[in-house]
Design a protein around this motif. Sequence first.
Motif, PDB file in Angstrom:
ATOM      1  N   ASN A  84      27.136  58.314  14.702  1.00 30.84           N
ATOM      2  CA  ASN A  84      27.497  57.200  15.589  1.00 30.84           C
ATOM      3  C   ASN A  84      28.101  57.631  16.910  1.00 30.84           C
ATOM      4  OD1 ASN A  84      27.145  54.515  15.433  1.00 30.84           O
ATOM      5  ND2 ASN A  84      28.358  54.382  13.524  1.00 30.84           N
ATOM      6  N   GLN A  85      27.577  58.696  17.503  1.00 28.72           N
ATOM      7  CA  GLN A  85      28.140  59.203  18.752  1.00 28.72           C
ATOM      8  C   GLN A  85      27.098  59.076  19.870  1.00 28.72           C
ATOM      9  OE1 GLN A  85      31.270  59.790  18.844  1.00 28.72           O
ATOM     10  NE2 GLN A  85      31.493  59.656  16.617  1.00 28.72           N
ATOM     11  N   PRO A  86      27.464  58.395  20.960  1.00 27.99           N
ATOM     12  CA  PRO A  86      26.465  58.094  22.010  1.00 27.99           C
ATOM     13  C   PRO A  86      26.201  59.251  22.985  1.00 27.99           C
ATOM     14  CG  PRO A  86      28.572  57.154  22.590  1.00 27.99           C
ATOM     15  CD  PRO A  86      28.786  57.822  21.263  1.00 27.99           C
ATOM     16  N   VAL A  87      25.887  60.429  22.438  1.00 29.14           N
ATOM     17  CA  VAL A  87      25.594  61.587  23.299  1.00 29.14           C
ATOM     18  C   VAL A  87      24.220  61.380  23.947  1.00 29.14           C
ATOM     19  CG1 VAL A  87      25.184  64.085  23.293  1.00 29.14           C
ATOM     20  CG2 VAL A  87      26.925  63.101  21.773  1.00 29.14           C
ATOM     21  N   GLN A  88      24.099  61.828  25.199  1.00 26.27           N
ATOM     22  CA  GLN A  88      22.815  61.697  25.896  1.00 26.27           C
ATOM     23  C   GLN A  88      22.130  63.061  25.950  1.00 26.27           C
ATOM     24  OE1 GLN A  88      23.343  58.944  29.411  1.00 26.27           O
ATOM     25  NE2 GLN A  88      25.462  59.423  28.864  1.00 26.27           N
ATOM     26  N   PHE A  89      20.863  63.103  25.565  1.00 27.86           N
ATOM     27  CA  PHE A  89      20.169  64.385  25.434  1.00 27.86           C
ATOM     28  C   PHE A  89      19.114  64.575  26.519  1.00 27.86           C
ATOM     29  CE2 PHE A  89      21.884  63.485  21.261  1.00 27.86           C
ATOM     30  CZ  PHE A  89      22.461  64.698  20.941  1.00 27.86           C
ATOM     31  N   ILE A  90      19.014  65.834  26.956  1.00 35.82           N
ATOM     32  CA  ILE A  90      18.016  66.175  27.970  1.00 35.82           C
ATOM     33  C   ILE A  90      17.199  67.362  27.450  1.00 35.82           C
ATOM     34  CG2 ILE A  90      17.637  66.923  30.350  1.00 35.82           C
ATOM     35  CD1 ILE A  90      20.487  66.011  30.995  1.00 35.82           C
ATOM     36  N   GLU A 131      15.799  76.673  34.780  1.00 30.79           N
ATOM     37  CA  GLU A 131      15.259  75.886  35.913  1.00 30.79           C
ATOM     38  C   GLU A 131      16.190  74.701  36.172  1.00 30.79           C
ATOM     39  OE1 GLU A 131      11.200  74.922  35.182  1.00 30.79           O
ATOM     40  OE2 GLU A 131      10.598  77.026  35.288  1.00 30.79           O
ATOM     41  N   TRP A 132      17.480  74.966  36.152  1.00 26.90           N
ATOM     42  CA  TRP A 132      18.458  73.875  36.188  1.00 26.90           C
ATOM     43  C   TRP A 132      18.435  73.060  37.479  1.00 26.90           C
ATOM     44  CZ3 TRP A 132      22.070  73.832  40.033  1.00 26.90           C
ATOM     45  CH2 TRP A 132      22.399  75.037  40.644  1.00 26.90           C
ATOM     46  N   GLU A 133      17.905  73.646  38.543  1.00 25.19           N
ATOM     47  CA  GLU A 133      17.878  72.913  39.825  1.00 25.19           C
ATOM     48  C   GLU A 133      17.104  71.598  39.695  1.00 25.19           C
ATOM     49  OE1 GLU A 133      16.971  76.038  39.448  1.00 25.19           O
ATOM     50  OE2 GLU A 133      17.647  77.319  41.100  1.00 25.19           O
ATOM     51  N   PHE A 134      16.170  71.554  38.709  1.00 21.46           N
ATOM     52  CA  PHE A 134      15.346  70.349  38.574  1.00 21.46           C
ATOM     53  C   PHE A 134      15.961  69.307  37.637  1.00 21.46           C
ATOM     54  CE2 PHE A 134      12.482  74.015  39.246  1.00 21.46           C
ATOM     55  CZ  PHE A 134      12.083  73.693  40.542  1.00 21.46           C
ATOM     56  N   MET A 135      17.107  69.623  37.075  1.00 23.67           N
ATOM     57  CA  MET A 135      17.663  68.748  36.033  1.00 23.67           C
ATOM     58  C   MET A 135      18.302  67.479  36.594  1.00 23.67           C
ATOM     59  SD  MET A 135      20.002  69.976  32.872  1.00 23.67           S
ATOM     60  CE  MET A 135      19.577  71.610  32.880  1.00 23.67           C
ATOM     61  N   PHE A 136      19.076  67.618  37.657  1.00 24.29           N
ATOM     62  CA  PHE A 136      19.715  66.458  38.295  1.00 24.29           C
ATOM     63  C   PHE A 136      19.458  66.558  39.798  1.00 24.29           C
ATOM     64  CE2 PHE A 136      22.599  67.483  34.698  1.00 24.29           C
ATOM     65  CZ  PHE A 136      22.521  66.303  33.986  1.00 24.29           C
ATOM     66  N   SER A 137      19.349  65.410  40.459  1.00 19.86           N
ATOM     67  CA  SER A 137      19.061  65.478  41.892  1.00 19.86           C
ATOM     68  C   SER A 137      20.324  65.715  42.734  1.00 19.86           C
ATOM     69  CB  SER A 137      18.338  64.209  42.347  1.00 19.86           C
ATOM     70  OG  SER A 137      19.078  63.095  41.927  1.00 19.86           O
ATOM     71  N   ILE A 193      23.944  79.640  33.813  1.00 21.29           N
ATOM     72  CA  ILE A 193      24.833  78.515  33.452  1.00 21.29           C
ATOM     73  C   ILE A 193      26.066  78.497  34.353  1.00 21.29           C
ATOM     74  CG2 ILE A 193      26.248  77.519  31.586  1.00 21.29           C
ATOM     75  CD1 ILE A 193      24.053  78.694  29.633  1.00 21.29           C
ATOM     76  N   THR A 194      26.522  79.688  34.761  1.00 24.38           N
ATOM     77  CA  THR A 194      27.662  79.717  35.684  1.00 24.38           C
ATOM     78  C   THR A 194      27.252  79.130  37.040  1.00 24.38           C
ATOM     79  OG1 THR A 194      28.504  81.647  34.530  1.00 24.38           O
ATOM     80  CG2 THR A 194      29.480  81.188  36.673  1.00 24.38           C
ATOM     81  N   ASP A 195      26.044  79.429  37.493  1.00 21.97           N
ATOM     82  CA  ASP A 195      25.556  78.811  38.743  1.00 21.97           C
ATOM     83  C   ASP A 195      25.472  77.292  38.600  1.00 21.97           C
ATOM     84  OD1 ASP A 195      25.342  81.163  40.110  1.00 21.97           O
ATOM     85  OD2 ASP A 195      23.198  81.430  39.712  1.00 21.97           O
ATOM     86  N   PHE A 196      24.949  76.864  37.449  1.00 21.00           N
ATOM     87  CA  PHE A 196      24.867  75.420  37.172  1.00 21.00           C
ATOM     88  C   PHE A 196      26.268  74.806  37.249  1.00 21.00           C
ATOM     89  CE2 PHE A 196      25.452  72.011  34.104  1.00 21.00           C
ATOM     90  CZ  PHE A 196      24.394  71.154  34.349  1.00 21.00           C
TER      91      PHE A 196
END
Length: 286
Positions: A162-168, A174-180, A230-233
Motif C-alpha cells: 500500500n505504498q504509492p511509489v512511482q516507478f520509472i 542515460e539519465w539526461e533523458f529521464m526528466f526535462s 548517479i553522482t552527476d544525476f
Amino acid sequence: MATTWKDIELRYQQHLATLYPAGEIKAIFLLIVEEIAGIKSSKYILEKTKSAEIYEEKLNVILEELYSGKPVQHILGKADFYGEVFEVNSHTLIPRPETEELVHLILQDYKNKSAVKVIDIGTGTGCIPVTLQKHLKESNVWAVDISPEAIEVAKRNAAKLNQPVQFILADILEWEFMFSEPQGFDIVVSNPPYITPKEMQEMHANVLNHEPHTALFVEESAPLLFYDYITDFALYHLKQDGSLYFEINQYLSLETADLIRKKGFADLEIFKDINGVDRMIRARRL
Ligand SMILES: C[S@@+](CC[C@H](N)C(=O)[O-])C[C@H]1O[C@@H](n2cnc3c(N)ncnc32)[C@H](O)[C@@H]1O
C-alpha cells in the motif's frame, strides 16, 4: 513408522552439509516448514516428533532445489526486508541486510521529517523506496530500474504494501533523458551494481547462478561507473543541501568517496556495516 519432521530435518542437514553451515540449514528448514505447513519456528519443537508424511514429497522436491543451489528466497518467492515481506524472483536481487542498514541510516537522518522527495536508482524489488515511503509517510518517492521485470515486481511490492511509489523504467547511464528539468530531490539513494569480475570469482555459486548479473556486476576497467553517473544525476537533481546515499563496494570506499568529493559534494561520511566493513557513503550537495 511414519516419517517425522525430525527425520526430514536430519535429511536436510545431511544433504546440504556441504553447502551451508548447520545453523543456516536449520534456519532455512524452519522457513520452509512454516511456509508449507504453517508451523511457526517457535512451535516447531512441539511438532518435531509428529508425522510429516503428507508434506514429505514436497519437502523432498524443495531439498533437491536447495541442493542445486537455488536460494531459499527464490524457492519461496519472498524475502524479509526491514520488517516487511517482499516478493522476489530471478529478475531481482534478494534484498540484503546491508541494504536494511542503508535504509536505517536514512530513516535516522530524516526521522523528524515526513515529507521529502526521494529517488532510488536501481530499485530491484523496490525494497528501498517502499520502505522509505512507509516510514516517511507524506513523502514523494520515485524509483528507477533498467529491468522491466524488476519494475513489475517492485510495483507489485508497492501495491501489496500500500505504498504509492512511482516507478520509472530507465537506464541511469542515460539519465539526461529521464526528466526535462531539475527535480529538486531531498534524497538520492542507490545500491548500484558494484561487484568486479575478480570478486565474482570468489562468490558463492548460489549468487552467481541464480541472481541477475545486471544487478550485481560491473566491468573490471570501470568499477565506479554507476557511482560516476548517479553522482552527476544527483548534482543536477538534488536540491541544495540534499543528501546522496550510496551502498558501496567495501574495497573501493576511498576511491568512491574521492569521486563524489571531486564532483563538488561536501560532508562526506563513510559508514561501516554490521560486519565492520565500509558499506555506505553519505554526502551533501552544496
Ligand atoms: C545491486 S541491485 C539493487 C537492488 C535493490 N535496490 C536492493 O538494494 O536490493 C542493482 C539494481 O540496479 C539495476 N540496474 C542495473 N543497471 C542499471 C541501469 N543502467 N540503469 C538503471 N538500473 C540499473 C538492476 O536491474 C538492479 O535491480
